[in-house]
Design an enzyme around this catalytic site. Sequence first.
Site, PDB file in Angstrom:
ATOM      1  N   ASN A 134      34.737  43.148  45.658  1.00 33.36           N
ATOM      2  CA  ASN A 134      35.602  43.259  46.574  1.00 33.36           C
ATOM      3  C   ASN A 134      36.456  43.923  46.008  1.00 33.36           C
ATOM      4  O   ASN A 134      37.235  44.249  45.222  1.00 33.36           O
ATOM      5  CB  ASN A 134      36.487  41.763  47.078  1.00 33.36           C
ATOM      6  N   CYS A 142      39.249  37.247  49.612  1.00 34.43           N
ATOM      7  CA  CYS A 142      37.786  37.172  49.365  1.00 34.43           C
ATOM      8  C   CYS A 142      38.165  35.460  48.381  1.00 34.43           C
ATOM      9  O   CYS A 142      37.000  34.387  48.629  1.00 34.43           O
ATOM     10  CB  CYS A 142      36.900  37.691  48.381  1.00 34.43           C
ATOM     11  N   GLU A 171      48.137  28.620  48.349  1.00 32.84           N
ATOM     12  CA  GLU A 171      48.373  28.229  50.354  1.00 32.84           C
ATOM     13  C   GLU A 171      48.364  27.049  50.943  1.00 32.84           C
ATOM     14  O   GLU A 171      47.887  27.034  52.313  1.00 32.84           O
ATOM     15  CB  GLU A 171      47.268  29.011  50.990  1.00 32.84           C
TER      16      GLU A 171
END
Length: 187
Positions: A134, A142, A171
């Site tokens: 990526n 990712c 998160e």
Amino acid sequence: MAQMVHQYLIFETAAGFCGIAWNDVGITRFQLPTKAADATERLLVRRIPGAESGNPPPDVADAILNVKRYFDGEETDFTGITLDLEEQDAFFRRIYDAARKIGWGHTTTYGALAKELGAGPEAARDVGQAMAKNPVALIIPCHRVLAAGGKIGGFSAPGGSTSKARMLELEGVRLTPPAPAQQALDF
């Protein structure tokens, strides 16, 4: 065909120094944080030889602000950021498009992402390879793609799977199994 000119900027976040590179089409590279600006610059420039340090246009400056907010722990959405992924394999671009839809605080697995693309379970390995390569980690999240069974899996950024776990924790994603709701009796 003439090679497109790349510019880049190294900037500081709450997690360390990040790097971002762009051309006239969009963002082409993103470097997750390291502890030192020169280390970040080395990692970024190695992937885009000939790039020059520059002042970001407004859309790249907005992306930088979003990255800073992300590492400050603010819920952030990177789906509106314009990327230039033309140098990537066509199937990888499809994988990246699907991965970009994984929102803050959510995860999926390599196999589930492959299935979403209409590919068989053997394509999970291709998804893993795309995530490892990526070019704009975080912007294409990712870190939100896990191995089978919700295991952390690999992460090719500085800090490896520890960095991946920290980003997920930022998160609110809990990777360890929850504590038992009921304690066992001692008799």
